[in-house]
Each structure stands twice: as structure tokens, then as C-alpha cells.
Scaffold this motif. Sequence first.
Motif, PDB file in Angstrom:
ATOM      1  N   ASN A  24       3.561  -8.996  -1.704  1.00 65.73           N
ATOM      2  CA  ASN A  24       3.423  -7.585  -0.895  1.00 65.73           C
ATOM      3  C   ASN A  24       2.556  -6.527  -1.679  1.00 65.73           C
ATOM      4  O   ASN A  24       2.950  -5.347  -1.493  1.00 65.73           O
ATOM      5  CB  ASN A  24       4.731  -7.130  -0.662  1.00 65.73           C
ATOM      6  CG  ASN A  24       4.540  -5.884   0.666  1.00 65.73           C
ATOM      7  OD1 ASN A  24       3.751  -6.062   1.570  1.00 65.73           O
ATOM      8  ND2 ASN A  24       5.373  -5.023   0.539  1.00 65.73           N
ATOM      9  N   ILE A  25       1.783  -6.999  -2.433  1.00 63.13           N
ATOM     10  CA  ILE A  25       0.888  -6.131  -3.260  1.00 63.13           C
ATOM     11  C   ILE A  25      -0.502  -5.602  -2.130  1.00 63.13           C
ATOM     12  O   ILE A  25      -1.029  -6.418  -1.412  1.00 63.13           O
ATOM     13  CB  ILE A  25       0.112  -7.057  -4.464  1.00 63.13           C
ATOM     14  CG1 ILE A  25       1.194  -7.651  -5.424  1.00 63.13           C
ATOM     15  CG2 ILE A  25      -0.840  -6.150  -5.198  1.00 63.13           C
ATOM     16  CD1 ILE A  25       2.340  -6.491  -5.936  1.00 63.13           C
ATOM     17  N   GLN A  26      -0.578  -4.526  -2.443  1.00 61.73           N
ATOM     18  CA  GLN A  26      -1.726  -3.812  -1.398  1.00 61.73           C
ATOM     19  C   GLN A  26      -2.790  -3.016  -2.272  1.00 61.73           C
ATOM     20  O   GLN A  26      -2.215  -2.393  -3.358  1.00 61.73           O
ATOM     21  CB  GLN A  26      -1.088  -2.783  -0.351  1.00 61.73           C
ATOM     22  CG  GLN A  26      -0.179  -3.723   0.501  1.00 61.73           C
ATOM     23  CD  GLN A  26       0.365  -2.829   1.492  1.00 61.73           C
ATOM     24  OE1 GLN A  26       0.188  -1.553   1.734  1.00 61.73           O
ATOM     25  NE2 GLN A  26       1.283  -3.348   2.484  1.00 61.73           N
ATOM     26  N   ILE A  27      -4.013  -3.027  -1.887  1.00 66.31           N
ATOM     27  CA  ILE A  27      -4.891  -2.191  -2.396  1.00 66.31           C
ATOM     28  C   ILE A  27      -5.172  -1.052  -1.279  1.00 66.31           C
ATOM     29  O   ILE A  27      -5.480  -1.514  -0.382  1.00 66.31           O
ATOM     30  CB  ILE A  27      -6.060  -2.916  -2.842  1.00 66.31           C
ATOM     31  CG1 ILE A  27      -5.853  -3.771  -4.031  1.00 66.31           C
ATOM     32  CG2 ILE A  27      -7.408  -2.061  -2.899  1.00 66.31           C
ATOM     33  CD1 ILE A  27      -7.027  -4.679  -4.322  1.00 66.31           C
ATOM     34  N   LYS A  28      -5.480   0.080  -1.726  1.00 68.90           N
ATOM     35  CA  LYS A  28      -5.638   1.169  -0.904  1.00 68.90           C
ATOM     36  C   LYS A  28      -7.160   1.703  -1.380  1.00 68.90           C
ATOM     37  O   LYS A  28      -7.379   2.000  -2.649  1.00 68.90           O
ATOM     38  CB  LYS A  28      -4.962   2.332  -0.880  1.00 68.90           C
ATOM     39  CG  LYS A  28      -3.423   2.091  -0.332  1.00 68.90           C
ATOM     40  CD  LYS A  28      -2.359   3.191  -0.421  1.00 68.90           C
ATOM     41  CE  LYS A  28      -1.067   2.637   0.021  1.00 68.90           C
ATOM     42  NZ  LYS A  28      -0.879   2.147   1.048  1.00 68.90           N
ATOM     43  N   ASN A  35      -8.613  10.697   0.650  1.00 63.74           N
ATOM     44  CA  ASN A  35      -8.028  10.217   1.799  1.00 63.74           C
ATOM     45  C   ASN A  35      -7.909   8.829   2.017  1.00 63.74           C
ATOM     46  O   ASN A  35      -9.006   7.864   1.727  1.00 63.74           O
ATOM     47  CB  ASN A  35      -8.476  10.751   3.146  1.00 63.74           C
ATOM     48  CG  ASN A  35      -8.374  12.041   3.252  1.00 63.74           C
ATOM     49  OD1 ASN A  35      -7.091  12.917   2.724  1.00 63.74           O
ATOM     50  ND2 ASN A  35      -9.434  12.898   3.628  1.00 63.74           N
ATOM     51  N   VAL A  36      -6.802   8.069   2.367  1.00 58.15           N
ATOM     52  CA  VAL A  36      -6.707   6.637   2.461  1.00 58.15           C
ATOM     53  C   VAL A  36      -7.446   6.161   3.638  1.00 58.15           C
ATOM     54  O   VAL A  36      -7.055   6.387   4.685  1.00 58.15           O
ATOM     55  CB  VAL A  36      -5.500   6.104   2.325  1.00 58.15           C
ATOM     56  CG1 VAL A  36      -5.057   4.570   2.687  1.00 58.15           C
ATOM     57  CG2 VAL A  36      -4.778   6.551   1.057  1.00 58.15           C
ATOM     58  N   VAL A  37      -8.561   5.283   3.633  1.00 58.56           N
ATOM     59  CA  VAL A  37      -9.284   4.823   4.746  1.00 58.56           C
ATOM     60  C   VAL A  37      -8.951   3.398   5.208  1.00 58.56           C
ATOM     61  O   VAL A  37      -9.321   2.832   6.183  1.00 58.56           O
ATOM     62  CB  VAL A  37     -10.802   5.176   4.449  1.00 58.56           C
ATOM     63  CG1 VAL A  37     -11.117   6.632   4.447  1.00 58.56           C
ATOM     64  CG2 VAL A  37     -11.279   4.321   3.176  1.00 58.56           C
ATOM     65  N   GLN A  38      -8.551   2.699   4.173  1.00 59.52           N
ATOM     66  CA  GLN A  38      -8.205   1.309   4.474  1.00 59.52           C
ATOM     67  C   GLN A  38      -7.037   0.793   3.285  1.00 59.52           C
ATOM     68  O   GLN A  38      -7.033   0.987   2.297  1.00 59.52           O
ATOM     69  CB  GLN A  38      -9.533   0.542   4.099  1.00 59.52           C
ATOM     70  CG  GLN A  38      -9.239  -1.000   4.489  1.00 59.52           C
ATOM     71  CD  GLN A  38     -10.663  -1.800   4.159  1.00 59.52           C
ATOM     72  OE1 GLN A  38     -11.540  -1.378   3.235  1.00 59.52           O
ATOM     73  NE2 GLN A  38     -10.780  -3.017   4.955  1.00 59.52           N
ATOM     74  N   SER A  39      -6.269   0.015   3.940  1.00 56.11           N
ATOM     75  CA  SER A  39      -5.035  -0.572   3.278  1.00 56.11           C
ATOM     76  C   SER A  39      -5.161  -1.895   3.408  1.00 56.11           C
ATOM     77  O   SER A  39      -5.263  -2.743   4.535  1.00 56.11           O
ATOM     78  CB  SER A  39      -3.742  -0.008   3.651  1.00 56.11           C
ATOM     79  OG  SER A  39      -2.643  -0.624   2.693  1.00 56.11           O
ATOM     80  N   ILE A  40      -5.339  -2.761   2.133  1.00 55.71           N
ATOM     81  CA  ILE A  40      -5.600  -4.312   2.135  1.00 55.71           C
ATOM     82  C   ILE A  40      -4.308  -4.758   1.556  1.00 55.71           C
ATOM     83  O   ILE A  40      -4.191  -4.623   0.349  1.00 55.71           O
ATOM     84  CB  ILE A  40      -6.787  -4.753   1.534  1.00 55.71           C
ATOM     85  CG1 ILE A  40      -8.080  -4.039   2.128  1.00 55.71           C
ATOM     86  CG2 ILE A  40      -6.916  -6.084   1.457  1.00 55.71           C
ATOM     87  CD1 ILE A  40      -9.285  -4.120   1.490  1.00 55.71           C
TER      88      ILE A  40
END
Length: 266
Positions: A24-28, A35-40
Motif C-alpha cells: 500500500n505504498i503511495q507517491i503523491k 497541493n496534491v494533484v495526483q496520488s499513485i
Amino acid sequence: MFGNYFYNESMRRMTIAFGQIFNNIQIKRKDSNDNVVQSIRVPLAYAPKEKFLVRLDQQSSLENREFAITLPRMGFEITGISYDGSRKLTRIQKYKTVKTGAEGKILNYNYMPVPYNISYNLFCFTATAEGGLQIIEQILPYFQPDYTVTINVVPEMGIKRDVPIILNNINYEDSYSGDFTTRRAVIYTLNFTAKTYLYGPASTQKVIRETQSDLHTDLPAATREERITVVPNPVSADANDDFGFTTTISFFQDAKNYDKNRDEDV
């Protein structure tokens, strides 16, 4: 003896548990205003490092990316298995549980497991240094230097075990050389050791409902003089019931001995 299928699959369950830790590792990604525009969510797969490197080398150009591997990506693999004698347990102790559907007359049992250390390598591939740091910072704080997971190693017998996973070292690579159209690959390699146990196949045995011990003054010619009989209390108790024991001591002077073939004194 060897070659039997071990249904409990200790190593497979350990490997699945290891992968679940990093699933469940994510890159923002943020804009100039933070501001967060994408979460992968970073994909995770069991595969050797060389497989990812070959894909990167085959499509390394930024001008032709329709078949290129998508970054970020993570992978892991087993790199070694070694016996750990410092955690050796006694061989004669058993795990026991009543076999379901057998009216309490059959026990499943398994001897104590064998301690082994399993080495894993976790690979983190990103296209930017920032993405690699985000992945690493979601992992390192939990390993000081170990992180313990609880594994249901033999579900059929209800055996669960806490397994510490130790972070040994971290290696860093940055393929920044090349022209401006060459893809960049930031690679972190984390080496772990899981201190686990491997279980052999389970066996079955009947429930013992009565024990009888005959005592003699001398052997082998002398006849039995005292008999100790132990039965559960109540006698109708099953193996998984809460029960006590009734001990009966009898004395004899009739010059007889117990014949196990005939199940009587002769």
C-alpha cells in the motif's frame, strides 16, 4: 519419507506476508503551491531485479514509450535461506488439536518447527529522486531495525507465530548518465531477513482415554504387585473438553501378569 507435500506451506505464507507489508505504498505529486494533484499507488510484484532492468533497457528512450515499463514500481524476491541454530527448539514437544468432525477421537499433532532465516530483497524503481525518497520514507520508520508480523502458519491447527523481519541494509543507484532523451531510473534495494520457522507435515493419533502402569518388585520373572490406572473425569470427556483425571492404585498378590494381546491378567 522425503518428497511428501507439506500442506501448511510455511514459506509461501511467509512470502505472502512479506509482500503485504509493502502493498500500500503511495507517491503523491504536488504542484508549485504544494497541493496534491495526483496520488499513485506503487505496483508490487514478485520478480527478480534483472527482469525490471531488462525492460528498462529495452525501452530506455523517452521518444518511444508506448511499450515502456511504467514507473514507479516495486518488486521483491527470495535471495537466500539459512538454518538458524540459535533459535533451535526441543524436538519432542508437539502442537495438538482435535480433528474436526471426528467426535473428539482423533488428534492432529505437529512437532516443533525448524528455525530458518529467509533473506528478501525489495526493489524500488522510480523515475525521479523525489519519488524514491517518498517510497523509502514510508518504509524506514517502521524498521528499528525489525518489524514483527503475525502469520497464521498452520490454519488447520490454529498455529500462529510472530515473525520479526529485520532491515539489514539499503543500496542506492541512479542511472543519470546518457543524453536528454534517455530515461532516468532511481533504484533502491533493501535487504531484509525474516526469522521464521518451517513446519513439517501434520500427523494424526487416537485420543488416549486410559493409561495403565504395572509395577514389579523385580524383573523379568516377578509378577506385578501394584497397578496404577488413570482415566479422564468424566470418562465421556472428549479431547477438547475441560476435564480432570481419576487415579486408581490397586495391589495384587495373585502371581498374575497383564497380557496385552488378550487384554486380561493371566
